[in-house]
Design a protein around this motif. Structure first.
Motif, PDB file in Angstrom:
ATOM      1  N   GLU A 148      -1.765  52.288  99.635  1.00  0.00           N
ATOM      2  CA  GLU A 148      -1.453  52.637  98.278  1.00  0.00           C
ATOM      3  C   GLU A 148      -1.116  51.484  97.282  1.00  0.00           C
ATOM      4  N   GLY A 149      -0.693  50.357  98.067  1.00  0.00           N
ATOM      5  CA  GLY A 149      -0.822  49.379  97.059  1.00  0.00           C
ATOM      6  C   GLY A 149       0.371  48.997  96.064  1.00  0.00           C
ATOM      7  N   GLU A 150       1.016  50.006  95.709  1.00  0.00           N
ATOM      8  CA  GLU A 150       2.274  50.072  94.482  1.00  0.00           C
ATOM      9  C   GLU A 150       3.241  50.939  94.945  1.00  0.00           C
ATOM     10  N   LEU A 151       4.609  50.850  94.234  1.00  0.00           N
ATOM     11  CA  LEU A 151       5.370  51.342  94.345  1.00  0.00           C
ATOM     12  C   LEU A 151       6.202  51.632  93.014  1.00  0.00           C
ATOM     13  N   ASN A 152       6.582  52.775  92.623  1.00  0.00           N
ATOM     14  CA  ASN A 152       6.920  53.252  91.105  1.00  0.00           C
ATOM     15  C   ASN A 152       8.590  53.252  91.389  1.00  0.00           C
ATOM     16  N   ALA A 153       9.261  52.498  90.722  1.00  0.00           N
ATOM     17  CA  ALA A 153      11.056  52.747  90.902  1.00  0.00           C
ATOM     18  C   ALA A 153      11.527  52.639  89.498  1.00  0.00           C
ATOM     19  N   ILE A 154      12.380  52.926  89.475  1.00  0.00           N
ATOM     20  CA  ILE A 154      13.344  53.087  88.133  1.00  0.00           C
ATOM     21  C   ILE A 154      14.409  52.866  88.122  1.00  0.00           C
ATOM     22  N   ALA A 155      15.077  52.156  86.885  1.00  0.00           N
ATOM     23  CA  ALA A 155      16.425  51.976  86.867  1.00  0.00           C
ATOM     24  C   ALA A 155      16.783  51.050  87.785  1.00  0.00           C
ATOM     25  N   LEU A 156      16.140  49.645  88.071  1.00  0.00           N
ATOM     26  CA  LEU A 156      16.586  48.892  89.127  1.00  0.00           C
ATOM     27  C   LEU A 156      16.752  47.366  88.238  1.00  0.00           C
ATOM     28  N   PRO A 157      18.000  47.240  87.640  1.00  0.00           N
ATOM     29  CA  PRO A 157      17.904  46.032  87.294  1.00  0.00           C
ATOM     30  C   PRO A 157      18.094  44.799  88.076  1.00  0.00           C
ATOM     31  N   ALA A 178       0.852  60.303  88.216  1.00  0.00           N
ATOM     32  CA  ALA A 178       0.546  59.254  89.027  1.00  0.00           C
ATOM     33  C   ALA A 178       1.653  58.312  88.633  1.00  0.00           C
ATOM     34  N   ASP A 179       2.484  58.142  87.565  1.00  0.00           N
ATOM     35  CA  ASP A 179       3.422  57.132  87.123  1.00  0.00           C
ATOM     36  C   ASP A 179       4.918  57.880  87.510  1.00  0.00           C
ATOM     37  N   ALA A 180       5.090  59.058  88.159  1.00  0.00           N
ATOM     38  CA  ALA A 180       6.315  59.609  88.499  1.00  0.00           C
ATOM     39  C   ALA A 180       7.141  58.567  89.497  1.00  0.00           C
ATOM     40  N   PRO A 181       8.265  58.594  89.315  1.00  0.00           N
ATOM     41  CA  PRO A 181       9.090  57.573  89.999  1.00  0.00           C
ATOM     42  C   PRO A 181       8.923  57.871  91.486  1.00  0.00           C
ATOM     43  N   ASP A 182       8.672  56.998  92.426  1.00  0.00           N
ATOM     44  CA  ASP A 182       8.260  57.191  93.963  1.00  0.00           C
ATOM     45  C   ASP A 182       9.858  57.449  94.576  1.00  0.00           C
ATOM     46  N   VAL A 183      10.813  56.629  94.216  1.00  0.00           N
ATOM     47  CA  VAL A 183      12.194  56.464  94.702  1.00  0.00           C
ATOM     48  C   VAL A 183      13.252  56.380  93.718  1.00  0.00           C
ATOM     49  N   ILE A 184      14.536  56.823  94.097  1.00  0.00           N
ATOM     50  CA  ILE A 184      15.422  56.565  93.164  1.00  0.00           C
ATOM     51  C   ILE A 184      16.674  56.094  93.641  1.00  0.00           C
ATOM     52  N   GLN A 231      18.696  70.941  93.031  1.00  0.00           N
ATOM     53  CA  GLN A 231      17.598  71.034  92.060  1.00  0.00           C
ATOM     54  C   GLN A 231      16.212  71.013  92.864  1.00  0.00           C
ATOM     55  N   SER A 232      16.392  70.844  94.317  1.00  0.00           N
ATOM     56  CA  SER A 232      15.187  70.697  95.083  1.00  0.00           C
ATOM     57  C   SER A 232      14.018  69.528  94.594  1.00  0.00           C
ATOM     58  N   LEU A 233      14.573  68.343  94.390  1.00  0.00           N
ATOM     59  CA  LEU A 233      13.771  67.450  93.682  1.00  0.00           C
ATOM     60  C   LEU A 233      13.546  66.281  94.835  1.00  0.00           C
ATOM     61  N   LEU A 234      14.041  66.174  95.976  1.00  0.00           N
ATOM     62  CA  LEU A 234      13.966  65.142  97.009  1.00  0.00           C
ATOM     63  C   LEU A 234      13.493  65.822  98.250  1.00  0.00           C
ATOM     64  N   ALA A 235      12.504  64.425  98.922  1.00  0.00           N
ATOM     65  CA  ALA A 235      11.775  64.804 100.064  1.00  0.00           C
ATOM     66  C   ALA A 235      12.838  64.346 101.191  1.00  0.00           C
ATOM     67  N   PRO A 236      12.772  65.018 102.328  1.00  0.00           N
ATOM     68  CA  PRO A 236      13.454  64.844 103.531  1.00  0.00           C
ATOM     69  C   PRO A 236      12.901  63.645 104.551  1.00  0.00           C
ATOM     70  N   TYR A 237      13.607  62.513 104.630  1.00  0.00           N
ATOM     71  CA  TYR A 237      12.838  61.502 105.366  1.00  0.00           C
ATOM     72  C   TYR A 237      13.982  60.712 106.218  1.00  0.00           C
ATOM     73  N   VAL A 267      13.745  59.771  98.141  1.00  0.00           N
ATOM     74  CA  VAL A 267      12.279  59.938  97.853  1.00  0.00           C
ATOM     75  C   VAL A 267      12.080  61.081  97.091  1.00  0.00           C
ATOM     76  N   ASN A 268      11.252  60.987  95.980  1.00  0.00           N
ATOM     77  CA  ASN A 268      10.924  61.993  95.061  1.00  0.00           C
ATOM     78  C   ASN A 268       9.912  62.940  95.918  1.00  0.00           C
ATOM     79  N   LYS A 269      10.263  64.286  95.978  1.00  0.00           N
ATOM     80  CA  LYS A 269       9.216  64.948  96.763  1.00  0.00           C
ATOM     81  C   LYS A 269       8.089  65.063  95.967  1.00  0.00           C
ATOM     82  N   ASN A 270       7.684  64.440  94.939  1.00  0.00           N
ATOM     83  CA  ASN A 270       6.112  64.580  94.221  1.00  0.00           C
ATOM     84  C   ASN A 270       5.878  62.735  94.176  1.00  0.00           C
ATOM     85  N   ALA A 271       6.523  62.213  95.110  1.00  0.00           N
ATOM     86  CA  ALA A 271       6.223  60.576  94.962  1.00  0.00           C
ATOM     87  C   ALA A 271       4.541  60.624  95.070  1.00  0.00           C
TER      88      ALA A 271
END
Length: 332
Positions: A11-20, A64-70, A83-89, A247-251
């Motif tokens: 995959e080669g990439e990870l989309n993160a958000i709000a990580l100073p 494709a630019d959705a957050p992978d993780v939060i 809200q059923s937004l997360l994937a179990p892992y 993990v975002n269920k739609n990562a």
């Protein structure tokens, strides 16, 4: 793990958000992860709040630019589950995470935490406050800030909770915290500017109620640069909390998302948290198995007693109270 690593590298990439980069050593963690796996980490909206992260997942859908993780306050993680937004892992270390610090279906788990503290620029403020009671003194007019809006920011929400505990409140009753900030605002001491590293360096938020690992990082970062940042954990409002990973269920990069989780729960990831003054959730397990960086652990500020945490029901009740009462408290 070998299969997961191979898939993540593909995959080669990870989309993160709000990580100073200056928050709980995310700068060091991102750099090490990229070097270790050759996966590019992109961070959208670095100064975003926990609610901004949830909103981004909902808005981006399967793009494709959705957050992978939060990385969010655990109260926001629970809301994301509803809200059923997360994937179990289940990360490899899942069983070592205390039961009260994870979701039973592995849709989120706490990774690191800290205590609410009071940071102060001693070059601009004399003397620096050490308790919530101190913050009401006239000398601090226009100087006291939070790290965001407590209806959206978990750090700011925790600041209100700590203020409640300092003023006769309980985990069941956060209203004294709202009343404290209403009084702080009435006296002219509350500063509505969001406390960030840039605001601290510029002197726009000379007193900041924030996590101890954030304020301690400021003290290191700005030493010798005209900011004499001092940090106190107020004994009258001791409040600790952890932040949850999920993990975002739609990562769009599901393998990289899961590898990121594994990395942050590894001994390497947890010890890098320590170097940023954050308390890793696996700290006691690592101390027992000899993988803890004891030198870094020794630099954590001393606190009295064992931390107590509100229940899910208490957190939800407090969240509703703050959502309803914050604007009225500070005149927003």
């Amino acid at each position: 793990m070998n299969k997961l690593i191979a898939a993540a590298k593909k995959e080669g990439e990870l989309n993160a958000i709000a990580l100073p980069r200056d928050w709980a050593n995310y700068g060091g963690l991102i750099d090490d992860f990229e070097k270790k796996y050759g996966i590019k980490v992109t961070v959208d909206d670095p100064q975003g709040s926990s609610q901004d992260e949830i909103d981004a997942i909902k808005k981006s859908g399967k793009s494709a630019d959705a957050p992978d993780v939060i990385d969010v306050g655990d109260t926001f993680a629970r809301a994301a589950v509803r809200q059923s937004l997360l994937a179990p892992y289940r990360v490899a270390a899942y069983d070592s995470v205390p039961d009260n610090q994870k979701d039973s279906e592995a849709r989120w788990y706490n990774n690191y935490g800290g205590y609410i503290s009071i940071g102060c620029d001693a070059s601009r403020v004399e003397p620096c406050p050490r308790t919530f009671a101190d913050l009401l003194e006239p000398r601090y007019k226009g100087k006291v800030s939070l790290d965001g809006d407590p209806t959206r920011s978990n750090a700011a929400f925790a600041g209100v909770y700590a203020a409640a505990l300092a003023n006769g409140g309980t985990f069941d009753d956060i209203r004294p915290g709202l009343e404290f900030f209403a009084e702080l605002n009435d006296r002219g001491n509350f500063n509505p500017v969001e406390s960030t590293s840039a605001a601290v360096e510029a002197g726009r938020t000379p007193i900041s109620i924030d996590w101890d690992y954030v304020n301690l990082d400021y003290a290191d970062r700005f030493r010798g640069r005209g900011v004499d940042w001092r940090v106190a954990i107020p004994f009258d409002g001791s409040f600790a909390q952890y932040y949850a990973l999920a993990v975002n269920k739609n990562a769009p990069n599901p393998a990289a998302a899961r590898l990121w989780q594994e990395y942050l729960f590894s001994a390497t990831g947890q010890n890098l948290r320590l170097k940023g003054y954050a308390r890793p959730v696996l700290m006691e397990t690592m101390r027992e198995d000899g993988t803890l960086d004891e030198d870094a652990a020794a630099k954590l500020p001393t606190v009295e007693g064992e931390p107590q945490f509100p229940t899910d029901a208490q957190l939800e009740k407090a969240r509703v109270a703050v959502d309803r009462g914050w604007a009225k408290a500070v005149g927003g």
